[in-house]
Design a protein around this motif. Sequence first.
Motif, PDB file in Angstrom:
ATOM      1  N   LEU A   1       0.835  -1.201   0.000  1.00  0.00           N
ATOM      2  CA  LEU A   1       0.000   0.000   0.000  1.00  0.00           C
ATOM      3  C   LEU A   1       0.869   1.250   0.000  1.00  0.00           C
ATOM      4  CD1 LEU A   1      -3.061   0.689   0.203  1.00  0.00           C
ATOM      5  CD2 LEU A   1      -2.752   0.817   2.678  1.00  0.00           C
ATOM      6  N   ILE A   2       1.918   1.234   0.806  1.00  0.00           N
ATOM      7  CA  ILE A   2       2.835   2.369   0.871  1.00  0.00           C
ATOM      8  C   ILE A   2       3.664   2.460  -0.414  1.00  0.00           C
ATOM      9  CG2 ILE A   2       4.857   3.301   2.068  1.00  0.00           C
ATOM     10  CD1 ILE A   2       3.699   2.072   4.654  1.00  0.00           C
ATOM     11  N   ARG A   3       4.138   1.315  -0.888  1.00  0.00           N
ATOM     12  CA  ARG A   3       4.984   1.290  -2.080  1.00  0.00           C
ATOM     13  C   ARG A   3       4.222   1.805  -3.313  1.00  0.00           C
ATOM     14  NH1 ARG A   3       7.514  -3.102  -0.796  1.00  0.00           N
ATOM     15  NH2 ARG A   3       5.809  -4.427  -1.469  1.00  0.00           N
ATOM     16  N   SER A   4       2.925   1.492  -3.397  1.00  0.00           N
ATOM     17  CA  SER A   4       2.118   1.911  -4.543  1.00  0.00           C
ATOM     18  C   SER A   4       1.583   3.331  -4.397  1.00  0.00           C
ATOM     19  CB  SER A   4       0.938   0.938  -4.723  1.00  0.00           C
ATOM     20  OG  SER A   4       0.063   1.001  -3.601  1.00  0.00           O
ATOM     21  N   ARG A   5       1.879   3.962  -3.251  1.00  0.00           N
ATOM     22  CA  ARG A   5       1.475   5.338  -2.958  1.00  0.00           C
ATOM     23  C   ARG A   5      -0.031   5.509  -2.897  1.00  0.00           C
ATOM     24  NH1 ARG A   5       5.874   8.396  -6.944  1.00  0.00           N
ATOM     25  NH2 ARG A   5       7.727   7.414  -6.044  1.00  0.00           N
ATOM     26  N   ARG A   6      -0.733   4.471  -2.533  1.00  0.00           N
ATOM     27  CA  ARG A   6      -2.193   4.553  -2.383  1.00  0.00           C
ATOM     28  C   ARG A   6      -2.582   5.034  -0.989  1.00  0.00           C
ATOM     29  NH1 ARG A   6      -4.380  -0.887  -2.999  1.00  0.00           N
ATOM     30  NH2 ARG A   6      -6.415   0.139  -3.125  1.00  0.00           N
ATOM     31  N   LEU A   7      -1.680   4.925  -0.042  1.00  0.00           N
ATOM     32  CA  LEU A   7      -1.933   5.425   1.303  1.00  0.00           C
ATOM     33  C   LEU A   7      -1.533   6.895   1.352  1.00  0.00           C
ATOM     34  CD1 LEU A   7      -2.623   4.953   4.323  1.00  0.00           C
ATOM     35  CD2 LEU A   7      -0.210   4.370   4.655  1.00  0.00           C
ATOM     36  N   VAL A   8      -2.472   7.752   1.725  1.00  0.00           N
ATOM     37  CA  VAL A   8      -2.195   9.190   1.803  1.00  0.00           C
ATOM     38  C   VAL A   8      -1.661   9.507   3.195  1.00  0.00           C
ATOM     39  CG1 VAL A   8      -3.162  11.511   1.655  1.00  0.00           C
ATOM     40  CG2 VAL A   8      -3.982   9.703   0.112  1.00  0.00           C
ATOM     41  N   LYS A   9      -0.470  10.106   3.247  1.00  0.00           N
ATOM     42  CA  LYS A   9       0.164  10.473   4.517  1.00  0.00           C
ATOM     43  C   LYS A   9       0.262  11.997   4.595  1.00  0.00           C
ATOM     44  CE  LYS A   9       3.758   7.858   3.626  1.00  0.00           C
ATOM     45  NZ  LYS A   9       5.091   7.196   3.770  1.00  0.00           N
ATOM     46  N   GLN A  10      -0.336  12.562   5.645  1.00  0.00           N
ATOM     47  CA  GLN A  10      -0.333  14.009   5.807  1.00  0.00           C
ATOM     48  C   GLN A  10       0.340  14.396   7.119  1.00  0.00           C
ATOM     49  OE1 GLN A  10      -4.551  15.018   5.271  1.00  0.00           O
ATOM     50  NE2 GLN A  10      -4.063  15.648   3.183  1.00  0.00           N
ATOM     51  N   TYR A  11       1.083  15.496   7.066  1.00  0.00           N
ATOM     52  CA  TYR A  11       1.867  15.973   8.197  1.00  0.00           C
ATOM     53  C   TYR A  11       1.498  17.421   8.506  1.00  0.00           C
ATOM     54  CZ  TYR A  11       4.967  12.000   7.169  1.00  0.00           C
ATOM     55  OH  TYR A  11       5.479  10.743   6.937  1.00  0.00           O
TER      56      TYR A  11
ATOM     57  N   LEU B   1       0.174  22.250   6.294  1.00  0.00           N
ATOM     58  CA  LEU B   1      -0.256  20.863   6.082  1.00  0.00           C
ATOM     59  C   LEU B   1       0.500  20.333   4.867  1.00  0.00           C
ATOM     60  CD1 LEU B   1      -2.239  18.432   6.563  1.00  0.00           C
ATOM     61  CD2 LEU B   1      -3.786  19.582   4.956  1.00  0.00           C
ATOM     62  N   VAL B   2       1.223  19.230   5.049  1.00  0.00           N
ATOM     63  CA  VAL B   2       2.020  18.650   3.963  1.00  0.00           C
ATOM     64  C   VAL B   2       1.477  17.272   3.614  1.00  0.00           C
ATOM     65  CG1 VAL B   2       4.305  17.845   3.249  1.00  0.00           C
ATOM     66  CG2 VAL B   2       4.091  19.904   4.667  1.00  0.00           C
ATOM     67  N   THR B   3       1.285  17.040   2.330  1.00  0.00           N
ATOM     68  CA  THR B   3       0.905  15.712   1.832  1.00  0.00           C
ATOM     69  C   THR B   3       2.080  15.174   1.027  1.00  0.00           C
ATOM     70  OG1 THR B   3      -1.423  16.350   1.690  1.00  0.00           O
ATOM     71  CG2 THR B   3      -0.748  14.383   0.473  1.00  0.00           C
ATOM     72  N   LEU B   4       2.593  14.022   1.441  1.00  0.00           N
ATOM     73  CA  LEU B   4       3.725  13.424   0.745  1.00  0.00           C
ATOM     74  C   LEU B   4       3.240  12.533  -0.398  1.00  0.00           C
ATOM     75  CD1 LEU B   4       6.331  12.354   3.458  1.00  0.00           C
ATOM     76  CD2 LEU B   4       6.442  14.273   1.876  1.00  0.00           C
ATOM     77  N   HIS B   5       3.800  12.743  -1.562  1.00  0.00           N
ATOM     78  CA  HIS B   5       3.512  11.872  -2.704  1.00  0.00           C
ATOM     79  C   HIS B   5       4.701  10.970  -3.007  1.00  0.00           C
ATOM     80  CE1 HIS B   5      -0.305  13.825  -3.529  1.00  0.00           C
ATOM     81  NE2 HIS B   5       0.303  14.983  -3.324  1.00  0.00           N
TER      82      HIS B   5
ATOM     83  N   ILE C   1      -4.872   8.423   5.387  1.00  0.00           N
ATOM     84  CA  ILE C   1      -6.134   8.240   4.661  1.00  0.00           C
ATOM     85  C   ILE C   1      -6.008   6.974   3.828  1.00  0.00           C
ATOM     86  CG2 ILE C   1      -7.756   9.241   3.027  1.00  0.00           C
ATOM     87  CD1 ILE C   1      -6.670  12.002   3.778  1.00  0.00           C
ATOM     88  N   PHE C   2      -6.811   5.971   4.174  1.00  0.00           N
ATOM     89  CA  PHE C   2      -6.738   4.673   3.510  1.00  0.00           C
ATOM     90  C   PHE C   2      -7.714   4.612   2.341  1.00  0.00           C
ATOM     91  CE2 PHE C   2      -5.026   3.934   7.692  1.00  0.00           C
ATOM     92  CZ  PHE C   2      -4.024   3.004   7.492  1.00  0.00           C
ATOM     93  N   PRO C   3      -7.300   4.006   1.216  1.00  0.00           N
ATOM     94  CA  PRO C   3      -8.202   3.832   0.074  1.00  0.00           C
ATOM     95  C   PRO C   3      -9.137   2.647   0.311  1.00  0.00           C
ATOM     96  CG  PRO C   3      -6.114   2.780  -0.383  1.00  0.00           C
ATOM     97  CD  PRO C   3      -5.970   3.412   0.978  1.00  0.00           C
ATOM     98  N   ALA C   4      -9.927   2.335  -0.685  1.00  0.00           N
ATOM     99  CA  ALA C   4     -10.764   1.139  -0.613  1.00  0.00           C
ATOM    100  C   ALA C   4      -9.850  -0.085  -0.566  1.00  0.00           C
ATOM    101  CB  ALA C   4     -11.687   1.065  -1.831  1.00  0.00           C
ATOM    102  N   LEU C   5     -10.109  -0.972   0.370  1.00  0.00           N
ATOM    103  CA  LEU C   5      -9.231  -2.116   0.595  1.00  0.00           C
ATOM    104  C   LEU C   5     -10.030  -3.400   0.747  1.00  0.00           C
ATOM    105  CD1 LEU C   5      -6.906  -0.437   3.250  1.00  0.00           C
ATOM    106  CD2 LEU C   5      -6.254  -0.998   0.903  1.00  0.00           C
ATOM    107  N   GLU C   6      -9.366  -4.503   0.412  1.00  0.00           N
ATOM    108  CA  GLU C   6      -9.943  -5.827   0.611  1.00  0.00           C
ATOM    109  C   GLU C   6      -8.953  -6.672   1.399  1.00  0.00           C
ATOM    110  OE1 GLU C   6     -10.739  -7.271  -3.305  1.00  0.00           O
ATOM    111  OE2 GLU C   6     -12.486  -5.963  -3.604  1.00  0.00           O
TER     112      GLU C   6
END
Length: 327
Positions: free
Chosen positions: A170-180, A238-242, A288-293
């Motif tokens: 999830l982290i490697r694919s950058r689907r997890l949004v991380k905000q600081y 507010l920083v969002t890392l991509h 912020i987590f995306p849709a997950l299974e």
Amino acid sequence: MRQIIIRENDAGQRLDKFLAKALPALPKGLMCKFIRTKHIKRNGKRCAVSDRLEPGDVLSFFISDDFFNQNVPRQTPVFLHAPARLDVMYEDAQVLIVNKPAGLVVHTDDRGTGDTLVNRVLHYLYKTGAYDPAAEQSFTPALCNRLDRNTGGLVIGARTAAALREVNELIRSRRLVKQYLCITAAPPPKKQDRVQAYHRKPQAGNLVEIRDTPGGGFANIDTEYRVLAQQKELSLVLVTLHTGRTHQIRAHLAHLGAPLLGDNKYGNVQANRRYGVFTQQLWAWRLIFPALEGVLAPLSGRTISAPDVPFLSTYFPGVELPARSET
């Protein structure tokens, strides 16, 4: 002959990786020889070091008992020397998300620090009955992201091997949004922007380099920011890392002329002295987590935020933080 039955937390690994952890007394060269000569079999058949293990696989060993460490006395796990105290923001059977205090190192450092976040997590899971090292053949719960010692905020811990694989992906694919959230000692160039640059971490030292043009050894970084409030020279940002490079926020904002207040590596020494702050004012605030299974399904579409960011009450008391829909 001895046998090991592969459990859920052992599955998904290459055979050689599993054996390195399950039989640490077995030298790698000898392990490869035993596999090649069928002294180690998988489900009664010839196997290869690159085989991916599945739950229920039976490994048979026609080798000396000495490699199983049967006479090694049990020692008290190192993690029991760390406190079991954690600020848990979320927990289920697969993962837990904790709010790390600033000043706590994530993993053991060069100084051999024993009180680390990972050891606190292991002690917590041990104390609650979720982890028993004696019952595991190869897996140890692990942290999926890391923060600098003096950066506080949200860190994800994987309680199972399946969760570790899925969160890492999830982290490697950058689907997890991380905000600081951070405090800068000078205003950024714009109120809101998404900026690209190039980043390099030299082998020597612990300072990264940022430049605006490509170069040998430099990797692309992508940082989005938004100024939430200003007070004199200070800005709440507010920083969002991509992308997630070493010291990315600290170094990139400094490169833009807006160093973090208190940063002793990339910051403004005069401003730090003026405010009497000597550790970066930076907090990993929201996930912020995306849709997950699968095993991460309980986190599908969820937002986890740290409820308390210590420096807000000092510099921006009463500021209203943006809801997810406003980002």
